[in-house]
Motif scaffolding. Structure first.
Motif, PDB file in Angstrom:
ATOM      1  N   ASP A  20       0.839  -1.203   0.000  1.00 35.76           N
ATOM      2  CA  ASP A  20       0.000   0.000   0.000  1.00 35.76           C
ATOM      3  C   ASP A  20       0.872   1.251   0.000  1.00 35.76           C
ATOM      4  O   ASP A  20       1.572   1.528   0.969  1.00 35.76           O
ATOM      5  CB  ASP A  20      -0.899  -0.038   1.243  1.00 35.76           C
ATOM      6  CG  ASP A  20      -1.724   1.211   1.444  1.00 35.76           C
ATOM      7  OD1 ASP A  20      -1.671   2.129   0.600  1.00 35.76           O
ATOM      8  OD2 ASP A  20      -2.439   1.281   2.466  1.00 35.76           O
ATOM      9  N   GLN A  29      -6.800  -2.187  -3.218  1.00 34.14           N
ATOM     10  CA  GLN A  29      -7.364  -2.250  -1.865  1.00 34.14           C
ATOM     11  C   GLN A  29      -8.825  -2.692  -1.899  1.00 34.14           C
ATOM     12  O   GLN A  29      -9.580  -2.417  -0.975  1.00 34.14           O
ATOM     13  CB  GLN A  29      -7.232  -0.907  -1.140  1.00 34.14           C
ATOM     14  CG  GLN A  29      -5.799  -0.411  -1.032  1.00 34.14           C
ATOM     15  CD  GLN A  29      -5.683   0.892  -0.296  1.00 34.14           C
ATOM     16  OE1 GLN A  29      -5.949   1.948  -0.857  1.00 34.14           O
ATOM     17  NE2 GLN A  29      -5.269   0.842   0.959  1.00 34.14           N
ATOM     18  N   SER A  67      -6.375  -5.176   2.255  1.00 29.30           N
ATOM     19  CA  SER A  67      -5.420  -4.085   2.429  1.00 29.30           C
ATOM     20  C   SER A  67      -5.473  -3.601   3.872  1.00 29.30           C
ATOM     21  O   SER A  67      -6.423  -3.884   4.597  1.00 29.30           O
ATOM     22  CB  SER A  67      -5.755  -2.930   1.482  1.00 29.30           C
ATOM     23  OG  SER A  67      -4.808  -1.886   1.620  1.00 29.30           O
TER      24      SER A  67
END
Length: 408
Positions: free
Chosen positions: A94, A193, A379
């Motif tokens: 991320d 995500q 995520s």
């Protein structure tokens, strides 16, 4: 068009492995909170990598880091990047991929001895996650004028440490003059995500915009009492009021077509045999339709007040964050789509449900995003995963797209 792989996969994955070690937690996760010791360590590594690639590194007054590769002409640059900070129990990909794949693009241009008409800059934004200093995206919001300098610098974490003091402590308090002021285009590569790309077996996400987001903090004050002697009808239970509010908000959100999340809650006194006298919780409301989101916020406030009045509980509602939907640049999204097609990668146009630095940078100039698939849509957890093959495909698209934009 030549579609040979231009990037150095071994180098890319060495960088990713080193990043994954910096702030590593069990389960292959990452804890690299903004302006922490781990963030400082990763920044130092990133700075060294940029300098090895021949980039001129600058830092602005929000701690945003820039690495610039000059072009043939002194034109507004193409900017690529994302963030290197993480959630307290976050994943390895991320934000990180957006920075490291941008750096690999620079390395590969150097390897291939390619000079571009425009400069290319890569950027690492400060405190995108908002996990330590709220609200999120303070670095990108600062340069975009969403937050002023005093506001950003005065943010405090839960231990009372200020953003500015911690920025100075890690040695990354730069100057206002170093803020990026003008650019030709900005592209942020990021993991999705979410589950859409994987579910539809698409390799590249072409992000056309970002949903609007509203955050509320709700503080309820009732009366703490003993769990045994206090009759149910005489209670002013702050937690039960909160529970009723949450249940109603979920139902209303489904009907209104928005998403609602209660991500944080605290209760006092926090014991088994006491009626809670205080409850504080957050509400996150999101929608691709700003009017729907605005109406949902009003409906939520009305619901909260009605429940509290009925239960004899006092309430205070604070608006923590409110940001509207962002629409990205069609020219850039078309270029991303064209290059994905040229590389024979499947793609899909979609909206982002999460906030990203690109949302605020979009206020300054033409902006877009590239999404890569997230395994099981996960995520902000250690199990977050984007497969190596998808990472390479993302790097190839970013390389070709950056090369095209930098030669316009």
């Amino acid at each position: 068009m030549e579609t040979l792989n231009k990037i150095n996969e071994a180098r890319l994955f060495r960088m990713l492995a080193k990043s994954s070690e910096t702030g590593a937690i069990p389960g292959q996760g990452l804890r690299r909170l903004a302006l922490s010791a781990e963030d400082k360590e990763m920044r130092n590594i990133f700075k060294a990598w940029c300098e090895e690639a021949g980039l001129m590194v600058k830092v602005d007054d929000f701690g945003n880091m820039y690495g610039r590769r000059e072009g043939k002409k002194n034109l507004p640059p193409v900017v690529l990047g994302s963030h290197l900070d993480s959630q307290p129990e976050g994943g390895r990909f991320d934000g990180v991929l957006g920075v490291l794949l941008a750096l690999e693009v620079i390395h590969s241009l150097n390897d291939n001895e390619v000079d571009t008409e425009r400069p290319i800059e890569i950027v690492n934004f400060t405190n995108e996650e908002g996990a330590r200093f709220e609200p999120p995206m303070l670095g990108s919001g600062g340069i975009a004028g969403v937050f002023d300098e005093d506001y950003v610098h005065s943010r405090q974490d839960h231990d009372g440490f200020s953003f500015l003091d911690e920025l100075k402590k890690i040695g990354y308090h730069g100057t206002k003059e170093n803020r990026i002021k003008e650019f030709y285009s900005f592209v942020e590569l990021h993991i999705e995500q979410g589950p859409i790309l994987e579910d539809e077996n698409k390799q590249i996400g072409i992000v056309e915009g970002v949903q609007g987001i509203s955050w509320l903090e709700v503080a309820l004050s009732g009366e703490a009492d003993h769990a045994g002697p206090t009759p149910m009808h005489l209670r002013k239970d702050a937690l039960m009021a909160a529970a009723e509010i949450m249940t109603q908000l979920e139902s209303k959100a489904i009907q209104a077509g928005v998403t609602v999340t209660v991500g944080k809650i605290s209760v006092s006194p926090d014991t088994v045999n006491c009626i809670p006298g205080k409850a504080v919780f957050t509400i996150d409301l999101r929608s691709a339709d700003d009017q729907k989101r605005s109406e949902a916020v009003k409906e939520a406030k009305s619901c909260i007040r009605e429940v509290c009045q009925k239960r004899g509980v006092k309430v205070d509602i604070e608006e923590l964050w409110d940001t509207g939907k962002a629409d990205f640049d069609k020219h850039i999204t078309n270029i991303i789509e064209k290059n994905a097609e040229n590389l024979h990668y499947s793609s899909k146009r979609l909206l982002s449900g999460a906030g990203h630095d690109a949302k605020y940078v979009n206020n300054l100039g033409p902006t877009a995003m590239i999404f890569l698939p997230s395994v099981n849509g996960k995520s902000h957890v250690p199990s977050e995963l984007t497969e190596d093959d998808d990472i390479v495909k993302g790097a190839n698209v970013l390389y070709q797209m950056a090369l095209e934009l930098a030669n316009e």
